[in-house]
Write a protein that holds these residues in place. Structure first.
Motif, PDB file in Angstrom:
ATOM      1  N   ILE A  94      63.205 -27.667  23.727  1.00 11.59           N
ATOM      2  CA  ILE A  94      63.332 -27.416  22.337  1.00 11.59           C
ATOM      3  C   ILE A  94      64.167 -26.435  22.062  1.00 11.59           C
ATOM      4  N   THR A  95      65.395 -26.556  21.123  1.00 14.00           N
ATOM      5  CA  THR A  95      66.424 -25.560  20.949  1.00 14.00           C
ATOM      6  C   THR A  95      66.258 -25.230  19.525  1.00 14.00           C
ATOM      7  N   VAL A  96      65.951 -23.835  19.209  1.00 16.05           N
ATOM      8  CA  VAL A  96      66.111 -23.369  17.939  1.00 16.05           C
ATOM      9  C   VAL A  96      67.205 -22.448  17.742  1.00 16.05           C
ATOM     10  N   ARG A  97      68.220 -22.726  16.933  1.00 15.05           N
ATOM     11  CA  ARG A  97      69.542 -21.829  16.891  1.00 15.05           C
ATOM     12  C   ARG A  97      69.293 -20.599  16.232  1.00 15.05           C
ATOM     13  N   ARG A  98      68.467 -19.753  16.723  1.00 20.22           N
ATOM     14  CA  ARG A  98      68.115 -18.286  16.199  1.00 20.22           C
ATOM     15  C   ARG A  98      68.010 -17.367  17.310  1.00 20.22           C
ATOM     16  N   PRO A  99      69.301 -16.797  17.606  1.00 16.33           N
ATOM     17  CA  PRO A  99      69.480 -15.876  18.654  1.00 16.33           C
ATOM     18  C   PRO A  99      68.304 -14.708  18.659  1.00 16.33           C
ATOM     19  N   GLY A 100      68.014 -14.117  19.639  1.00 17.16           N
ATOM     20  CA  GLY A 100      67.083 -13.096  19.948  1.00 17.16           C
ATOM     21  C   GLY A 100      65.642 -13.450  19.234  1.00 17.16           C
ATOM     22  N   ALA A 101      65.104 -14.632  19.156  1.00 20.58           N
ATOM     23  CA  ALA A 101      63.856 -14.777  18.304  1.00 20.58           C
ATOM     24  C   ALA A 101      62.679 -14.573  19.531  1.00 20.58           C
ATOM     25  N   VAL A 102      61.587 -14.028  18.925  1.00 19.79           N
ATOM     26  CA  VAL A 102      60.238 -13.743  19.854  1.00 19.79           C
ATOM     27  C   VAL A 102      59.545 -15.007  19.338  1.00 19.79           C
ATOM     28  N   LEU A 103      59.030 -15.795  20.427  1.00 20.39           N
ATOM     29  CA  LEU A 103      58.398 -16.813  20.241  1.00 20.39           C
ATOM     30  C   LEU A 103      56.755 -16.956  20.436  1.00 20.39           C
TER      31      LEU A 103
ATOM     32  N   VAL B 295      59.850 -14.920  15.361  1.00 19.67           N
ATOM     33  CA  VAL B 295      60.082 -13.747  14.709  1.00 19.67           C
ATOM     34  C   VAL B 295      61.239 -12.860  15.105  1.00 19.67           C
ATOM     35  N   PRO B 296      61.918 -11.894  14.426  1.00 22.37           N
ATOM     36  CA  PRO B 296      62.871 -11.368  14.910  1.00 22.37           C
ATOM     37  C   PRO B 296      62.340 -10.330  16.042  1.00 22.37           C
ATOM     38  N   ARG B 297      61.360  -9.889  15.916  1.00 21.51           N
ATOM     39  CA  ARG B 297      60.731  -8.509  16.524  1.00 21.51           C
ATOM     40  C   ARG B 297      59.374  -8.932  17.029  1.00 21.51           C
ATOM     41  N   ARG B 298      59.073  -8.543  18.273  1.00 25.62           N
ATOM     42  CA  ARG B 298      57.641  -8.756  18.658  1.00 25.62           C
ATOM     43  C   ARG B 298      56.563  -8.138  18.283  1.00 25.62           C
ATOM     44  N   ILE B 299      55.287  -8.620  18.147  1.00 24.98           N
ATOM     45  CA  ILE B 299      54.411  -8.229  17.642  1.00 24.98           C
ATOM     46  C   ILE B 299      53.988  -7.129  18.312  1.00 24.98           C
TER      47      ILE B 299
END
Lengths: 1095, 324
Positions: free
Chosen positions: A949-958, A993-997
């Protein structure tokens, strides 16, 4: 009987319903012993059979109505008072032989006015296997039948009620028709004698008695005496054919020529129609106790004493004098701030008859239930099942009937929507639902009732141009009387049940628009003129539209004027002209008339209409039911149609229903002649017409729904979900219910509040469902998903696109700004303004995908040829996926997906809020299984799949929201990639999300007093120590010092990473240290805090 | 204009090129859109030779929007290898130059791709007043292998139109449908009339009555009964039905086979048709007659049959079917 209400205030109370008569000083009643003297032979006695040894068949009244045995029946000993009895044997499967005992016809057995039938019965255990048995029959035809044979005399039956209980039903024939009278449900233990009686007043009112106790009755105003018939009288069975005998003993059968009143001889107390279950912090809650003096004389110094030991309550209420048969209602306020639990106690009533004390005691059980978590996602059983299993599977709501439309129609204004025993039963049922935490959805279809009413249906039916009513019933919902009735229905239900918190929703006029037709009443013609400025065009013949090919002078480019008279007519007809939408609105507004803003209304199936806004009128929610075959992802297509419809009414919400039932004809039509080739369910239920949805289909359909911002999900087909009494719906797959229960437990429970709160990602791919093409070319899906227009949506899904379905109205209002790709399936004809919008869209770089039907005024950039399905689901899916692959290849140079999988069988869908993306992956890989797959109609077996799976959102935390953990991703400048392995029909939900919990925190909770309030604030922080800009699923557990879970423990969606919960500390809550644990369900982090509750 | 033609010629004879603008297809397409905004017909025309079909189609569309200044390019685009480009060009030209449209439509009807032929027939159906030449082309289109084209031409030529879907084929009916009763119509006692001029429908033969009808049977071809004939012919049958069944949801008239196309009237009302071209000769079909049937009375059934070649007629049984 007289009735007075005594309103008293105390601070709590309640109780269950069984009537307890503490026995001292019961006054013997005549019915309790064999009749003698005038009771047996008086002028008013029409017949009396006591079955005394030696004179078993004799008529003890002296009237000569002697009995002769039939079939296997016999006279035996063991009668109610030690004498003889008539023994009957159930008919079982052999319904060709009658039994019981028969008295020859005689005019005196047809009472000229009031009459009473009474008898003692002692059932055998096999009664439990019967649905309806005959206790006495002089009518034979227990249905309406004109002529000399029918609608005459009377019969008395014993029928099954829920919970193993029984009801009495008497049917009386009045010559031109017949009417049923029914009792409430009562327990009838096998092996025990019970006295049952039916008393008819000769003027339309019939009452039942069981062991001297009033068991309810019915009223048919305007009726008189029964019409005399010519048939013999039979005790214990039906007169003839299709026999169904009472399995047991019968004694003391008496027919009286007056309406007798029976009494227990005691002071009675019960809870009447009052409530005994309350929701915490409910305002104005009160409980009712009903006291009845059945002692046979007046009572003085009556006192009721309420007591609940666990909360130290003892309350004395002076009732005073009570006349013979007088009934008092005692109202008691309930303190709903108490801790949710069951409170047990009693109410004791005493009264004096001279020196004799009469006493009755009612054990009570007050139930206070916690308020539901505010974000709970409804899971509705669109139907009715038994509460334990409804709850076990995880449903939150089920359907219930709460209106007597006939009574409401007859009234001038709002009335009680049910009355008598039905009201009492409904109240009890609502209480039971509230106690179990199951909400009730009232099903209100006044339109169906009117339409099907023999007298009113034709009066308010639709007419053709010549003023002729059609053969098939079709209500013209535009009559002002119909609108007023609709509102009255809503108001009546709101007035009667609106105060009961178990009533949470209402289903309004389900499935009515399928049968709608054009109508030409003067008011319809006038409304059309007012709305469109014109008369109904001559070419308009039926609701199906007018084909452009038949219209001389139709524009060659098939771009039709927006105000084309035919188009304008149909637009008006479907939006308002057929009257249904307004009628729904009327019911809805009536329901809201008492201020119940939380009660939500819905209409379904809302998209069984052309693509034009307005379906459902002003209801809060629209829904649609969908069969999952052949491709479960069509569930998503139908869902998207609902969202397109709801765009016409901002604020209207969407829920979605999956049919549990599958049509046999569509899935497994041919029963193999060779029995050895039949699968298990085919061997067991070879004639099943509706079978159970395959579990993998249910699972996949579920994910298709929750991947969209639906506010609730629904299921229909209880009889196919579990082993239950069925009405054609057969239970053929036991795995399905397990799968559903698992999905509700693991997905809807923890993630439901979050899923309800996260909107869709703004679509940049549109799919137009054209109303003009429906009118002029017969296109559209009508919500069925059968046509190419629907399959085009499936193609887009398999092409890893996320289309928003657009109506022409949406484009006219909002334009196409923000869209990059527009699919136009079956758009033969388009309004000129839409053509202009599309041209502008293309000028700005938008890509138009059309098919061979496309309106020539539009030049497509890509052609997606239509597919006519062959009926072979594997081949059809392969062909559609081939088109998806081709489309994907053509689009790739021009369009970049936000998210996609490299496996067309793994469908991706995204939702977004704030800085967070929610990515859903749904496994659509399937093959033929051995449930129905062997028939080649449906690939029902899910198969495992893997996908990148590709999500075009650089640097995301999954995060995996089901596994509650962070996943590793491969990152790049363009986005992130990760692998997914999915089981059959399985879905996943990922949060990016952009930043880790970084953690979850609970703010300090101040010390709280009993009866006070404590506020809990939970924050999910990111690496920057700010609240996570997402809706984060959080599990909250609040426990008192004894470890008991407190109200509002449960699951939440913490918007912007933050949530607040206010706890109302109960006056009887435990003092000491309370614990609070919060767990965010993205990474699985949790924290705990404590606070003090003081006296 | 000259440069534009050269570019188009390059596309036709020299094969596809990437186009004047460098970059990927999206960039090249964007460049065309910008060029069109500036009125750059020439630059847009170069897009017709782009290797990417979406870019090429964009160019064709932009030329079509450009109007008369792009006429030459559009005329040349009729020979483009991409059918969508041809389709766009044909439609634009018919609109731009109605006086020459008949020739283009004739040419379009000969295109290998149905999408182009459809544009031609769409234009032809909209021509008013309809000339003999237009009618002739529509008659030709009525025999097209593509159903959409055939239907469009038939609809333009035949004044009776009705969409008739049997309950059993209705996708919006949420119930199983079963045939509760089948009432076979007699195979003999039918009347028959040839209609070589294809004018019976204009003369009201469907209303029943009138002279010139001969006896014929159904269940066998008309050739087998002495009519060596291809073309239009009419069948007529008067029959009685019993009283209305107690339970019915719909009523169908079921034909097991008509070679090769049929148009049906019942009691003077046009019911619908079965016209799949030559492929329809052995296909069973059903028409809903719920509203038109007369229970307990006399009914007049009239069927117009067209057979293009070989055997023809109502060669298999006909029934009234009661559906529940």
């Amino acid at each position: 009987m007289s009735g007075r209400r005594v309103a008293l205030a105390t601070w709590l109370f309640l109780g269950p319903g069984c009537l307890i008569h503490a026995a001292p000083a019961a006054v013997p009643q005549p019915w309790q012993r064999p009749y003698g003297g005038a009771d047996a032979t008086g002028a008013v006695v029409l017949a009396y059979w006591g079955f005394e040894p030696g004179a078993e068949g004799a008529d003890a009244s002296g009237r000569g109505r002697a009995l002769a045995l039939r079939g296997s029946s016999r006279f035996t000993g063991g009668g109610v008072a030690g004498g003889g009895a008539l023994e009957c044997f159930g008919s079982g499967a052999d319904r060709l032989v009658g039994c019981g005992a028969m008295a020859k016809r005689h005019p005196s057995l047809s009472p000229a006015g009031a009459f009473t039938i009474e008898m003692w019965i002692k059932p055998k255990p096999e009664l439990a296997d019967t649905k309806s048995v005959w206790l006495l029959d002089k009518k034979y035809l227990d249905y309406r039948k004109e002529g000399a044979d029918g609608d005459r005399d009377y019969c008395l039956k014993l029928v099954a009620a829920s919970g193993g209980r029984r009801r009495l039903v008497a049917q009386l024939g009045f010559g031109k028709d017949s009417a049923d009278f029914g009792s409430g449900a009562f327990d009838l233990p096998s092996g025990e004698w019970a006295h049952v009686a039916f008393a008819y007043d000769g003027a339309g009112v019939g009452r039942f008695y069981v062991n001297g106790r009033d068991a309810g009755g019915s009223s048919h105003p305007g009726r008189g005496a029964v019409s005399p018939g010519q048939r013999d009288l039979v005790i214990g069975d039906r007169i003839g054919s299709n026999f169904s005998a009472f399995p047991g003993w019968i004694d003391g059968v008496r027919i009286l020529g007056r309406a007798e009143v029976f009494r227990t001889g005691r002071l009675e107390i019960d809870r009447g129609s009052g409530r005994w279950v309350f929701r915490r912090m409910e305002q104005g809650a009160s409980f009712g106790v009903r006291v009845c003096n059945q002692t046979g004389g007046a009572l003085s110094d009556c006192i009721a004493v309420l007591g609940i030991e666990s909360v130290g309550l003892r309350k004395e209420i002076r009732v005073g004098q009570m006349g013979l048969d007088e009934v008092r209602q005692i109202a008691v306020d309930v303190d709903t701030s108490l801790r949710p639990e069951r409170y047990r106690g009693s109410v004791v009533v005493t009264g004096m008859a001279g020196e004799t004390t009469h006493r009755a005691e009612l054990p009570l059980e007050l139930v206070i239930v916690p308020r539901p978590s505010p974000g709970r996602m409804p899971v509705v059983m669109w139907g009715t099942g038994d509460l334990p299993r409804i709850k076990e599977i995880g449903f939150t709501h089920q359907v219930m009937n709460l209106a007597d439309f006939s009574a409401i129609w007859d009234a001038d204004g709002p009335v009680e929507s049910l009355s008598g025993d039905r009201l009492t039963e409904a109240g009890k049922t609502l209480d039971e639902h509230l106690a179990e935490g199951i909400g009730v959805v009232a099903t209100l279809s006044p339109g169906h009732w009117l339409q099907d009413n023999a007298e009113l249906g034709p009066k308010f039916g639709r007419v053709d141009r010549g003023g002729k009513i059609g053969e098939k019933p079709s209500l013209c919902a535009s009559f002002s009387e119909v609108s007023a009735f609709a509102r009255r229905v809503g108001e009546s239900v709101a007035r009667t049940f609106g105060g009961h918190p178990a009533l949470e929703a209402a289903l309004i006029n389900t499935e009515v628009r399928d049968g709608t037709r054009l109508c030409f009443h003067p008011h319809d013609l006038e409304a059309c003129r007012r709305a469109t400025g014109r008369d109904v065009p001559d070419l308009v013949k039926d609701r199906g539209g007018v084909r452009y090919a038949t219209l001389r002078g139709f524009p060659g480019d098939r771009a039709v004027a927006d105000d084309d008279p035919i188009l304008a007519y149909y637009r008006w007809f479907w939006r308002e002209g057929d009257g249904w939408n307004r009628m729904h609105t009327m019911v809805h507004e009536g329901l809201k008339s008492t201020g119940r803003r939380d009660l939500w209304t819905f209409f379904d199936p809302a998209v069984r209409v052309p693509p034009a806004w307005g379906s459902g009128g002003g209801v809060d929610v629209i829904s649609q039911w969908t069969y999952s075959y052949p491709d479960p992802i069509k569930m998503g297509q139908a869902c998207d149609e609902l969202f397109a419809m709801a765009k016409g009414r901002p604020g209207q919400r969407v829920m979605k229903m999956t049919q549990i039932i599958w049509y046999r004809t569509q899935t497994a039509p041919e029963l193999p002649k060779d029995e050895s080739k039949r699968v298990a369910w085919e061997r067991e239920i070879p004639d099943a017409r509706f079978i159970t949805i395959a579990p993998d289909h249910l699972r996949e359909a579920f994910w298709c729904k929750v991947a969209r911002p639906v506010q609730g999900i629904m299921y229909h087909g209880w009889g196919s979900l579990v082993e239950a009494e069925h009405r054609g719906y057969r239970f053929t797959n036991p795995e399905t219910a397990k799968v559903l229960a698992g999905l509700i437990r693991d997905v809807i429970g923890p993630l439901g509040p979050t899923l309800r709160d996260v909107p869709d990602r703004r679509a940049d791919v549109g799919l137009l469902e054209s109303f003009a093409s429906n009118v002029f070319a017969g296109r559209g899906t009508f919500g069925w998903g059968h046509t190419w227009v629907a399959d085009a949506h499936l193609v887009l899904q398999w092409a890893q696109l996320q289309p928003e379905i657009l109506y022409e109205e949406t484009i006219m209002r909002d334009g196409l700004s923000g869209f990059k790709v527009l699919m136009l399936p079956g758009c033969d004809v388009l309004p000129r303004s839409v053509v202009a919008q599309i041209a502008e869209f293309q000028r700005k770089g938008g890509i138009v995908v059309g098919d061979e039907f496309l309106c020539p005024a539009v030049c497509p950039d890509i052609v997606l040829p239509s597919l006519a399905r062959t009926g072979a689901p594997d081949k059809d899916k392969a062909e559609l996926q081939k088109r998806a692959a081709a489309l994907r290849a053509e689009l790739d140079p021009f369009y970049r997906r936000f998210a996609e999988s490299d496996n067309p069988d793994v469908v991706i869908r995204c939702r977004r809020t704030d800085e967070a993306d929610y990515v859903f992956a749904i496994n659509d890989r399937r093959g033929f299984g051995d449930y129905v797959g062997q028939h080649g109609k449906v690939m029902e077996r899910g198969l495992p799949s893997k996908a990148r799976i590709t999500v075009r959102r650089p640097g995301a935390v999954l995060y995996d929201l089901l596994a509650h953990r962070e996943l590793e991703v491969k990152g790049g400048s363009e986005g992130v990639e990760f692998d997914a392995a999915l089981g059959p029909g399985e879905g996943r939900t990922y949060l990016l999300v952009p930043r880790r919990i970084a953690g979850v925190a609970i703010d300090p909770v101040p010390e709280s007093r009993r009866g006070g309030r404590a506020e809990i604030r939970v924050r999910v922080a990111d690496q920057n120590n700010g609240c996570l800009a997402a809706v984060v699923p959080v599990k909250l557990e609040v426990r008192d010092p004894d470890g008991r879970s407190a109200e509002f423990s449960g699951y939440y969606g913490a918007a912007n990473g933050e949530m607040r919960v206010g706890l109302d500390i109960a006056p009887n809550d435990a003092i000491g240290k309370w614990s609070v644990r919060a767990t965010e369900l993205a990474s699985g982090r949790s924290t705990e805090a404590q606070f003090e509750v003081i006296p | 204009m000259g440069r534009l033609i050269l570019v188009v010629a390059a596309c036709l004879f020299g094969g596809a090129v990437r186009g004047a603008n460098s970059g990927g297809p999206a960039e090249r397409r964007d460049a065309l859109l910008k060029a069109a905004l500036g009125g750059g017909v020439e630059e847009v025309g170069r897009g017709l030779s782009d290797e990417n079909l979406v870019v090429r189609r964009t160019a064709a569309r932009l030329l079509a929007e450009a109007g008369a200044s792009a006429e030459g390019a559009l005329a040349t685009a009729l020979g483009n290898t991409d059918s969508l480009v041809r389709r766009t060009a044909l439609r634009a030209l018919c609109r731009l130059r109605p006086e020459r449209a008949l020739d283009w439509a004739r040419k379009g009807l000969g295109d290998e791709d149905p999408a182009v032929r459809r544009v031609a027939v769409d234009w032809l159906t909209g021509v008013e007043p309809r000339t003999d030449n237009v009618t002739a082309l529509l008659v030709k289109a009525r025999g097209d292998g593509d159903a959409l084209i055939r239907d469009a031409a038939s609809a333009a030529l035949f004044p009776f139109q009705r969409e008739n879907v049997s309950l059993r084929n209705r996708k919006d009916y949420d119930h199983d449908v079963r045939i509760a009763q089948a009432i076979p119509l007699p195979e003999s006692g039918w009347e028959f009339r040839l209609d070589p001029g294809d004018e019976g429908h204009l003369k009201g033969w469907f209303s029943g009555g009138g002279p010139g009808w001969a006896r014929i049977d159904v269940g066998k071809t008309w050739e087998s009964q002495g009519h060596a004939y291809d073309g239009v012919a009419w069948y007529r049958l008067t029959f009685k039905l019993p009283s209305k069944p107690g339970k019915l949801t719909a009523v169908d008239l079921a034909f097991d086979g008509v070679d090769e196309a049929a148009w049906v009237w019942l009691n003077g009302e046009y019911i619908g048709s079965h016209d799949m071209g030559k492929a329809g000769w052995n296909k069973a079909f059903q028409l809903d007659i719920t509203r038109e049937i007369r229970w307990g009375g006399e009914n007049v059934l009239v069927v117009r049959v067209f057979d293009s070649a070989a055997a023809g007629g109502i060669w298999r049984p006909v029934r009234v079917e009661v559906l529940e």
